[in-house]
Design an enzyme around this catalytic site. Structure first.
Site, mmCIF file in Angstrom:
data_model
loop_
_atom_site.group_PDB
_atom_site.id
_atom_site.type_symbol
_atom_site.label_atom_id
_atom_site.label_comp_id
_atom_site.label_asym_id
_atom_site.label_seq_id
_atom_site.Cartn_x
_atom_site.Cartn_y
_atom_site.Cartn_z
ATOM 1 N N CYS A 184 0.836 -1.199 0.000
ATOM 2 C CA CYS A 184 0.000 0.000 0.000
ATOM 3 C C CYS A 184 0.872 1.252 0.000
ATOM 4 O O CYS A 184 1.352 1.680 1.056
ATOM 5 C CB CYS A 184 -0.950 -0.001 1.206
ATOM 6 S SG CYS A 184 -2.083 1.421 1.214
ATOM 7 N N CYS A 193 -0.652 4.124 2.022
ATOM 8 C CA CYS A 193 -0.540 3.929 3.470
ATOM 9 C C CYS A 193 0.876 4.205 3.970
ATOM 10 O O CYS A 193 1.066 4.832 5.014
ATOM 11 C CB CYS A 193 -0.906 2.492 3.853
ATOM 12 S SG CYS A 193 -2.472 1.900 3.194
ATOM 13 N N ASP A 194 1.868 3.707 3.236
ATOM 14 C CA ASP A 194 3.238 3.660 3.760
ATOM 15 C C ASP A 194 4.238 4.552 3.041
ATOM 16 O O ASP A 194 5.347 4.766 3.537
ATOM 17 C CB ASP A 194 3.751 2.209 3.690
ATOM 18 C CG ASP A 194 2.885 1.247 4.475
ATOM 19 O OD1 ASP A 194 2.312 1.672 5.483
ATOM 20 O OD2 ASP A 194 2.784 0.063 4.076
#
Length: 330
Positions: free
Chosen positions: A143, A146-147
């Site tokens: 992701c 996300c990261d």
């Protein structure tokens, strides 16, 4: 065991639904699963090392700690949490029937419920290349949104694996933080839409590696430092210096246990009535990534969990009115 409301799933969607349902005195039971979909209770969020975009945590919080807090809050309001996996359901009649993993066919008495919220999420597809187990969350992720902003990836070269819209979109997103982004495409052409492919190909910070397989993740024992690439045509291998490797090869919604009784789209995601969490079966609701293949964020999953609980509460009120009406006619 009978429950008014059963929630299957333990990510932000499931726990938000539980919190709302519990506060509405619906006494929910939540089956959080035992490595369901190959992921620990808490879902995909547990595979994220640092969450910096969930409101209320200005300094960030680990994915596992955030899911622990979700669980604690659910329990505080009285949610009955069971660490078992639901492996089969019967939604043909009311109440709905649910069988736990390991149940002996129809011989074992099923759990039952009046309303069901499906919040089982979608599992990111992974290639399980050599070194992946060692460097997952240590430079490897599924992701980018996300990261990607994590310090470990800032101003560093990164590689995205995939050839579709997701790969192009995630690679473009990563250019905000990375020094350079490579896209490893196993074929000699993108599967992505023309506009997404053009955007990625023309970006000055993106290099497309055509006909390329990533076969191994290498590092210094602590974090990822290199990806081993193999030319799909010649078989030749080489090492590429990168600090991050992101899978963008799709997700699989965790719906197999439903037996195909709920409507899905062509890729297996549950279909809901627009603007609601309602599925094609009355009393069954969907929340989170199990029906959302576009956003796939913890915050949007939590929002849809709230919707599912409110929709379930309305359904339970309607059910009570119907039963009262039937009783008055006797």
């Amino acid at each position: 065991m009978h429950s008014k409301v059963v929630i299957i799933g333990s990510g932000p969607a499931g726990h938000t639904a539980a919190i709302y349902a519990a506060r509405a005195h619906m006494q929910p039971t939540l089956f959080e699963g035992m490595m369901a979909g190959g992921v620990a209770p808490g879902g995909q969020l547990t595979t994220t090392s640092e969450v910096e975009n969930f409101p209320g945590f200005p300094t960030g919080i680990s994915g596992s700690e955030l899911t622990d807090r979700f669980r604690e809050q659910s329990e505080r309001f009285g949610t009955n949490i069971i660490t078992e996996t639901i492996s089969r359901v019967d939604l043909s009649g009311h109440p709905f029937k649910l069988w736990r993993e390991g149940a002996d066919g129809d011989k074992d008495t099923p759990d039952t419920c009046d309303a069901l919220i499906v919040a089982t999420g979608a599992t990111a597809k992974r290639l399980h290349i050599k070194g992946e187990d060692k460097y997952w969350q240590r430079g490897m992720s599924a992701c980018a949104v996300c990261d990607g902003a994590a310090p470990i990836f800032r101003d560093k070269p990164l590689v995205v694996i995939g050839g579709g819209d997701s790969a192009c979109e995630e690679a473009t997103f990563l250019t905000k933080y990375a020094s350079h982004v490579y896209i490893a495409v196993r074929r000699d052409v993108f599967r992505a839409s023309r506009i997404m492919a053009k955007r990625a190909s023309n970006h000055p910070k993106i290099t497309v590696l055509w006909s390329t397989h990533v076969t191994e993740a290498k590092g210094d024992g602590k974090v990822l430092t290199h990806a081993v690439l193999q030319d799909a045509k010649t078989g030749e291998t080489r090492e590429l210096e990168v600090s991050g490797l992101f899978y963008a090869i799709g997700h699989k919604p965790n719906t197999d246990f439903l037996g195909g009784v709920l409507d899905t789209d062509s890729t297996g995601y549950l279909v809901v009535k627009p603007g609601t969490s309602l599925t094609n079966i009355r009393g069954v609701f969907a929340a989170g990534d199990v029906h959302d293949k576009h956003y796939r964020q913890a915050i949007t999953a939590a929002g849809s969990g709230c919707m599912a609980a409110l929709d379930a509460e309305k359904f339970m009120e309607e059910l009570a009115d119907e039963e009262q009406e039937k009783a008055s006619k006797l």
